[in-house]
Scaffold this motif. Sequence first.
Motif, PDB file in Angstrom:
ATOM      1  N   GLY A 160     -44.068 -29.860 -14.657  1.00 41.57           N
ATOM      2  CA  GLY A 160     -42.532 -29.513 -14.583  1.00 41.57           C
ATOM      3  C   GLY A 160     -41.436 -30.577 -14.932  1.00 41.57           C
ATOM      4  O   GLY A 160     -40.638 -30.470 -15.359  1.00 41.57           O
ATOM      5  N   VAL A 161     -42.025 -31.941 -14.581  1.00 42.97           N
ATOM      6  CA  VAL A 161     -41.126 -33.104 -15.017  1.00 42.97           C
ATOM      7  C   VAL A 161     -41.124 -33.326 -16.599  1.00 42.97           C
ATOM      8  O   VAL A 161     -40.283 -33.431 -17.163  1.00 42.97           O
ATOM      9  CB  VAL A 161     -41.716 -34.614 -14.620  1.00 42.97           C
ATOM     10  CG1 VAL A 161     -41.040 -35.761 -14.891  1.00 42.97           C
ATOM     11  CG2 VAL A 161     -41.971 -34.438 -12.907  1.00 42.97           C
ATOM     12  N   LEU A 162     -42.395 -32.813 -17.219  1.00 44.21           N
ATOM     13  CA  LEU A 162     -42.457 -32.889 -18.725  1.00 44.21           C
ATOM     14  C   LEU A 162     -41.564 -31.792 -19.129  1.00 44.21           C
ATOM     15  O   LEU A 162     -41.017 -31.932 -20.167  1.00 44.21           O
ATOM     16  CB  LEU A 162     -44.079 -32.603 -19.106  1.00 44.21           C
ATOM     17  CG  LEU A 162     -44.082 -32.550 -20.654  1.00 44.21           C
ATOM     18  CD1 LEU A 162     -43.827 -34.016 -21.333  1.00 44.21           C
ATOM     19  CD2 LEU A 162     -45.576 -32.377 -20.932  1.00 44.21           C
ATOM     20  N   TRP A 163     -41.515 -30.722 -18.741  1.00 39.06           N
ATOM     21  CA  TRP A 163     -40.902 -29.535 -19.173  1.00 39.06           C
ATOM     22  C   TRP A 163     -39.144 -29.990 -18.885  1.00 39.06           C
ATOM     23  O   TRP A 163     -38.348 -29.584 -19.857  1.00 39.06           O
ATOM     24  CB  TRP A 163     -40.972 -28.249 -18.278  1.00 39.06           C
ATOM     25  CG  TRP A 163     -40.066 -27.099 -18.646  1.00 39.06           C
ATOM     26  CD1 TRP A 163     -40.147 -26.307 -19.590  1.00 39.06           C
ATOM     27  CD2 TRP A 163     -38.852 -26.822 -17.943  1.00 39.06           C
ATOM     28  NE1 TRP A 163     -39.161 -25.240 -19.504  1.00 39.06           N
ATOM     29  CE2 TRP A 163     -38.432 -25.480 -18.459  1.00 39.06           C
ATOM     30  CE3 TRP A 163     -38.309 -27.215 -16.742  1.00 39.06           C
ATOM     31  CZ2 TRP A 163     -37.065 -24.941 -18.114  1.00 39.06           C
ATOM     32  CZ3 TRP A 163     -37.173 -26.495 -16.257  1.00 39.06           C
ATOM     33  CH2 TRP A 163     -36.555 -25.482 -16.997  1.00 39.06           C
ATOM     34  N   LEU A 164     -38.719 -30.539 -18.052  1.00 38.97           N
ATOM     35  CA  LEU A 164     -37.395 -30.975 -17.980  1.00 38.97           C
ATOM     36  C   LEU A 164     -37.039 -32.199 -18.871  1.00 38.97           C
ATOM     37  O   LEU A 164     -36.088 -31.817 -19.591  1.00 38.97           O
ATOM     38  CB  LEU A 164     -37.095 -31.676 -16.585  1.00 38.97           C
ATOM     39  CG  LEU A 164     -37.066 -30.756 -15.208  1.00 38.97           C
ATOM     40  CD1 LEU A 164     -37.139 -31.508 -14.047  1.00 38.97           C
ATOM     41  CD2 LEU A 164     -35.899 -29.904 -15.346  1.00 38.97           C
ATOM     42  N   ALA A 165     -37.839 -33.016 -19.155  1.00 36.48           N
ATOM     43  CA  ALA A 165     -37.726 -33.959 -20.324  1.00 36.48           C
ATOM     44  C   ALA A 165     -37.500 -33.130 -21.731  1.00 36.48           C
ATOM     45  O   ALA A 165     -36.707 -33.706 -22.535  1.00 36.48           O
ATOM     46  CB  ALA A 165     -38.827 -35.039 -20.442  1.00 36.48           C
TER      47      ALA A 165
END
Length: 273
Positions: free
Chosen positions: A126-131
């Motif tokens: 999820g954090v990678l997707w936001l980035a």
Amino acid sequence: MDYLQAFYLALLQGLTEFLPISSSAHLILMPVLFEWPDQGLPFDLAVHLGTLLAVVTYFRNDLKIMFRDWLASIAGRGTTDEARLTWYVIIGTVPVCIAGLLISGLAETVLRSPLVIALATIVFAGVLWLAEKSAKENRISGAITWKDALMVGGCQALALIPGTSRSGITITAGLFLGFKREFAARFSFLLSIPAIILPGLLKAFELLNSPEKTYWVPMLMATIVSGIVAYLTIGMFLRLLDRIGLMPFVIYRFILGFALLAVFYTDLTIIQG
């Protein structure tokens, strides 16, 4: 350890070490899923030596310039972008060294559970997707500062949690800081060199004092296989990064994480039942 097990684990290490999908999680999970005996400390050293040789070989020309300019900066002969980059790699390595000393016991025991791996895989997907979605990519390599290096290095320390992915979290941090994908990946790979060497030296020291039997031929094969596959993977990833972005890895992480949760929950239910 038989040759087939060594080959598959080395192949997996070489493929996953530099992709944002967590090599440590895959190396922990494959023996569990296939009911293989633990590969042991000597094997871990062998495959990490392979990936270290791969990244050093791939960036050998960059490293020569960085080291030359870094020595020149120490001697007071001026500071180039490559010299500063070397200093930033050193700065970015400090947080993971401190974190490793503080939580190494947890990282080798509690944090290796399938549940932790599954949750980390999902959360950091999820954090990678936001980035990826918010990436501005408006900063070039020469714009990096020591604060950026420290922030990326601090994020790298989170990779002590299996399932996080060292390359994934450092590239994520680089994107949040506004760096172009190619430089975020390059800085991540350069950071991996001391991040592999330092724990490798500690493991080598442990190995010298360990009575564990060493299977030299499978280990040599594993080093060669992991090194070749890692070298090819680095080149492929850097060539395709701007073309395909990071979403394929985000999707893979979500699928893997939820599949692990399902398997783990099923096994836990059976045990409790």
